[in-house]
Design a protein around this motif. Structure first.
Motif, mmCIF file in Angstrom:
data_model
loop_
_atom_site.group_PDB
_atom_site.id
_atom_site.type_symbol
_atom_site.label_atom_id
_atom_site.label_comp_id
_atom_site.label_asym_id
_atom_site.label_seq_id
_atom_site.Cartn_x
_atom_site.Cartn_y
_atom_site.Cartn_z
ATOM 1 N N ASP A 44 67.655 -17.347 -29.620
ATOM 2 C CA ASP A 44 66.303 -17.793 -29.094
ATOM 3 C C ASP A 44 65.978 -16.968 -27.971
ATOM 4 O O ASP A 44 66.626 -17.174 -26.954
ATOM 5 N N GLY A 46 63.467 -17.032 -26.369
ATOM 6 C CA GLY A 46 62.232 -17.743 -25.312
ATOM 7 C C GLY A 46 62.650 -17.864 -24.151
ATOM 8 O O GLY A 46 61.799 -17.686 -23.217
ATOM 9 N N PRO A 47 63.843 -18.381 -23.662
ATOM 10 C CA PRO A 47 64.197 -18.642 -22.135
ATOM 11 C C PRO A 47 63.932 -17.222 -21.207
ATOM 12 O O PRO A 47 63.873 -17.214 -20.322
ATOM 13 N N ILE A 49 62.405 -14.479 -22.228
ATOM 14 C CA ILE A 49 60.835 -14.367 -21.930
ATOM 15 C C ILE A 49 60.119 -14.991 -21.001
ATOM 16 O O ILE A 49 59.394 -14.440 -20.213
ATOM 17 N N THR A 50 60.345 -16.405 -21.216
ATOM 18 C CA THR A 50 59.860 -17.151 -20.098
ATOM 19 C C THR A 50 60.158 -16.755 -18.374
ATOM 20 O O THR A 50 59.441 -16.650 -17.644
ATOM 21 N N ARG A 53 58.232 -13.654 -17.737
ATOM 22 C CA ARG A 53 57.005 -13.810 -17.122
ATOM 23 C C ARG A 53 56.579 -14.671 -15.855
ATOM 24 O O ARG A 53 55.570 -14.833 -15.536
ATOM 25 N N THR A 66 57.982 -25.114 -16.133
ATOM 26 C CA THR A 66 58.807 -23.751 -16.169
ATOM 27 C C THR A 66 59.056 -23.415 -14.738
ATOM 28 O O THR A 66 59.394 -22.424 -14.461
ATOM 29 N N GLU A 104 69.494 -23.722 -20.632
ATOM 30 C CA GLU A 104 68.940 -23.095 -21.789
ATOM 31 C C GLU A 104 69.068 -21.427 -21.500
ATOM 32 O O GLU A 104 69.342 -20.726 -22.472
ATOM 33 N N GLU A 179 60.014 -5.888 -26.485
ATOM 34 C CA GLU A 179 58.884 -6.097 -27.854
ATOM 35 C C GLU A 179 57.667 -4.932 -27.669
ATOM 36 O O GLU A 179 57.051 -4.906 -28.807
#
Length: 302
Positions: A44, A46-47, A49-50, A53, A66, A104, A179
């Motif tokens: 995953d 996601g962590p 990417i967060t 950002r 977050t 995570e 990406e």
């Protein structure tokens, strides 16, 4: 100057090894300096990417959910502002991640770190380097020691600057998640795009591995790469990327393997890293990847 996108070998994880899609794929990847690795099932991003950002924002600049991903600008030796380039990044080693990252995110970085070691082992086996030497010549990196960096990058599109400096990574293996377009490799003096491939990491080899294998009949290539200037796109977020690195420790020596199978120390890790920093970033972070500081331990990376 740039031309058509670079065509890379593709591989996937198979058990404790790598399965390349074409015959001779691993030897070609070692010669190319990079290849594409299918993202394993269950990973995953996601962590990561967060973090990309959020890390440069103040803790109060966003929702509570977050908050753990923000406030890194205040961590000396973890946050780096590259004043001559668009990039700003978090660079953090394993002990630092345990102190500063949510669970995570630690899990995700550990998964990427395991992939760097799998690639390193497969590459040394392919080159015929005796397994009895692996630990010594990598400064323990192959065994999970050395320095295992993680970097999260944010490209500030409002800056009219190159995205990231032309450089070779300093370690053995890099596993990169991205990406958006922007990554380029130098091929015969021409900057060639490495387009993102959905569902794949970009894996590349670094300067320590190039030095380690330079005397062999099939030396590994550490690819020279950069990120071109990232233009702002209305309504779109800035470019990001994150990566895991398997590196030797900064305190110690870098080795070279001879054609007779022997190995010898050839230069200081610290000198190697300082030379890289001076040539690449030309900024105030002379001890980038070397000095012990809050969260960033000892080690080396590009």
């Amino acid at each position: 100057m740039s031309t058509g996108a670079l065509t890379l070998q593709r591989a996937s994880v198979q058990g404790t090894g790598l399965a390349f899609h074409t015959e001779g794929g691993l030897p070609q990847a070692l010669q190319d300096g990079c290849f594409l690795l299918a993202i394993p099932t269950g990973f995953d991003p996601g962590p990561g990417i967060t973090l990309c950002r959020e890390f440069y924002r103040a803790p109060e600049e966003g929702p509570d959910g977050t908050r753990a991903y923000r406030g890194f600008r205040t961590l000396e030796g973890v946050y780096f502002d590259r004043e001559h380039f668009q990039t700003e990044h978090v660079l953090i080693d394993e002990p630092g991640r345990r102190r500063h990252f949510p669970r995570e995110l630690i899990t995700m970085t550990e998964q990427m770190g395991e992939l760097t070691l799998l690639v390193l082992r497969c590459a040394m086996a392919e080159l015929g380097i005796a397994t009895a030497l692996w630990s010594e010549i990598t400064g323990g990196a192959v065994d999970g020691r050395g320095t295992h960096w993680f970097a999260a990058n944010h490209y500030r599109s409002e800056r009219a600057q190159l995205g990231c400096a032309p450089h070779k990574d300093t370690g053995f293996v890099t596993v990169l998640y991205n990406e958006e377009p922007g990554l380029e490799a130098s091929v015969d003096g021409v900057w060639v795009p490495i387009d993102p491939a959905p569902g794949h990491f970009v894996v590349n080899f670094g300067g320590a591995f190039e030095l380690l294998t330079a005397a062999l009949s099939r030396p590994v290539r550490a690819i020279l790469h950069q990120v071109r200037q990232c233009a702002p796109v209305p309504g779109a977020a800035d470019r990001f990327s994150f990566a895991a690195f398997a590196n030797p420790p900064a305190v110690g020596d870098l080795y070279q393997v001879g054609r007779d199978g022997s190995a010898a120390a050839v230069r200081s890790s610290a000198d190697f890293l300082r030379e890289f920093n001076e040539q690449t970033w030309s900024d105030r972070h002379a001890d980038f990847g070397i000095a012990q500081s809050v969260g960033a331990g000892r080690g080396g990376l590009s």
